[in-house]
Scaffold this active site. Sequence first.
Site, PDB file in Angstrom:
ATOM      1  N   ASP A  43      37.045  40.148  42.452  1.00 52.07           N
ATOM      2  CA  ASP A  43      37.379  40.694  41.138  1.00 52.07           C
ATOM      3  C   ASP A  43      36.593  39.998  40.027  1.00 52.07           C
ATOM      4  O   ASP A  43      36.426  38.776  40.051  1.00 52.07           O
ATOM      5  CB  ASP A  43      38.886  40.458  40.931  1.00 52.07           C
TER       6      ASP A  43
ATOM      7  N   GLU B 216      32.942  43.148  42.247  1.00 47.02           N
ATOM      8  CA  GLU B 216      33.142  43.899  41.026  1.00 47.02           C
ATOM      9  C   GLU B 216      32.382  43.140  39.953  1.00 47.02           C
ATOM     10  O   GLU B 216      32.780  42.041  39.564  1.00 47.02           O
ATOM     11  CB  GLU B 216      34.614  43.968  40.624  1.00 47.02           C
TER      12      GLU B 216
END
Length: 566
Positions: free
Chosen positions: A225, A287
């Site tokens: 993330d 990401e």
Amino acid sequence: MPRLKYLLVTLTFAASLLAQQPAKSHTDDWWKHAVIYEIYPRSFQDSDGDGIGDINGITSRLDYLKDLGVNAIWITPMYPSPGIDYGYDISNYTAIDPEYGTMADFDHMVAEAKKRGIRVIMDYVINHTSDQSPWFIESRSSRDNPKRDWYIWRDGKGPGQPPNNWQSWFGHSAWTFDEKTNQWYYHYFYPQQPDLNWRNPEVQKAMEGVLEFWMNHGVDGFRIDAVSRLFEDPGLHDDPYLPGYNAYGDRNIEHKYTDNYPEVNDILKRLRKVVGKYPGDPVLITEADEPNITELTKLYGNGDEVQLPMDFQIADVNKLSAPDFRRLFSDVENNTAHGQPEYFFSNHDQPRQWDRYGDGVHNDQIAKLVATLLLTTRGTPQMYYGEEIGMRTTDPARIEDVHDPIGKLGWPKEKGRDGERTPMQWDTAANAGFTTSAKPWLPIPTSSSVYNVENEKPDPNSIFNAYKTLLARRQSEPALRDGSQVNVDEQNPYVFSFLRKASGSTVLVSLNMSAEPHTVYLNLAGKGVKGTALKPLYSSPPFGDEIISADHIALPPFGVLVAKVQ
Ligand code: GLC
Ligand code: MG
């Protein structure tokens, strides 16, 4: 040294090398050929009637996923969390939140997925923890606590003044004052998500341990993330302002000093080493919203960082433009690392592709066109639950109904992300088959009476069957599985056409990105391809099975042809 002993020492040394570097096996590079399906666990399937999706719900739908034809699932966070950012604020990285089930449920799900040839990818949220994490509770307890430096604490500029002008991605200052120790802590996201200090080796070690913990539970990789946000300028320079104001009423800012520090690459190398100790070629996905192909390419390192950076450039084209897609895909084909990114059009953070690409008239057809684009290009496709049935974004109508805090803060300009997180639409029963509770955590969209798995399965022209056919073709056609991607008809402003070429087989894909019919005349010989006869593998609206000629392909509005060149 006696001979035998020498031999033993040599063998032991060789074995230890092998242990560090698992031998290549047939599972290597599986992520190149996989299609990954993102599951937002809260919204996929509820099994215990509390209105919230859960792990046993996912397990009960594995047969569905296998039948659809996906090869891996990425599950967004299910770890214990106060739920401010719906799981992206983690208070314990090595446990399962009781809302979603138990560790035994998790292990059972992984085992059942394996039986069906489906791999499991976890979300690895490393930029920040929850403010309820015991790490942060310790860190904030005193200035000399051993975990003080696990987070980013600084003095203010003066009374009531944060250390600088850095802004949170979710609105307002990125600094929150803590009275107890009279300092400010830094958070790129909500104040309840304090940033970890990745320059601290203890933090690195603790977070590496998290990877090992889940690898030992049999997972196949991680989606990392917000990875570009790991480091900030130690000199705390102010970010430059840009013209205008954002949805939260703050001055627009360039996140120059809080994003994309080269140290991120050192961390990625370390993480890859940790997962690389395990067999089965575990995958790392990032990401990172990279602004161009040059920045994206850096994430591969020398093949020692991540295998699959997510490509936000392609995800965010947001209009059906043949020239834009042609240019971006050719950037990817020519990337200097020869890497293969992960492509997607929808996820839990942005309005669904249905709404972003639909024109209000041809939406079903456009949904099939975008599916074709995703599933016939060379990258690793990532789907978001429900896109295979044409789920749309259904935003809350009133601020009182909003769950996602950014929707409350930014209302009405920013309505938050609830709209793309509504429950999966399984059938025509109450609550679309998602839950037996009278109150699902988010309301079921009205479109679910038509767009659901039960209705679409038997209809050969449904969006569901477009996905199913394309997923099957991607596995069975060597050119779609492995082939290079080469543009043809490069000047066409409306139709995006490309070839997928493997040794001995070529597939043509033509996508009419306009609301007018267009005929394309392709010179395949000029691209070194023998043959002009095309055998359709998938077409929409359906062309039938008859062989057509590449010299003359008539495409209806938003028409799609995927065909084998013979
Ligand atoms: C990522 C997640 C998003 C989350 C944010 C903070 O962008 O996809 O949902 O809010 O990180 O963790
Ligand atoms: Mg439940």
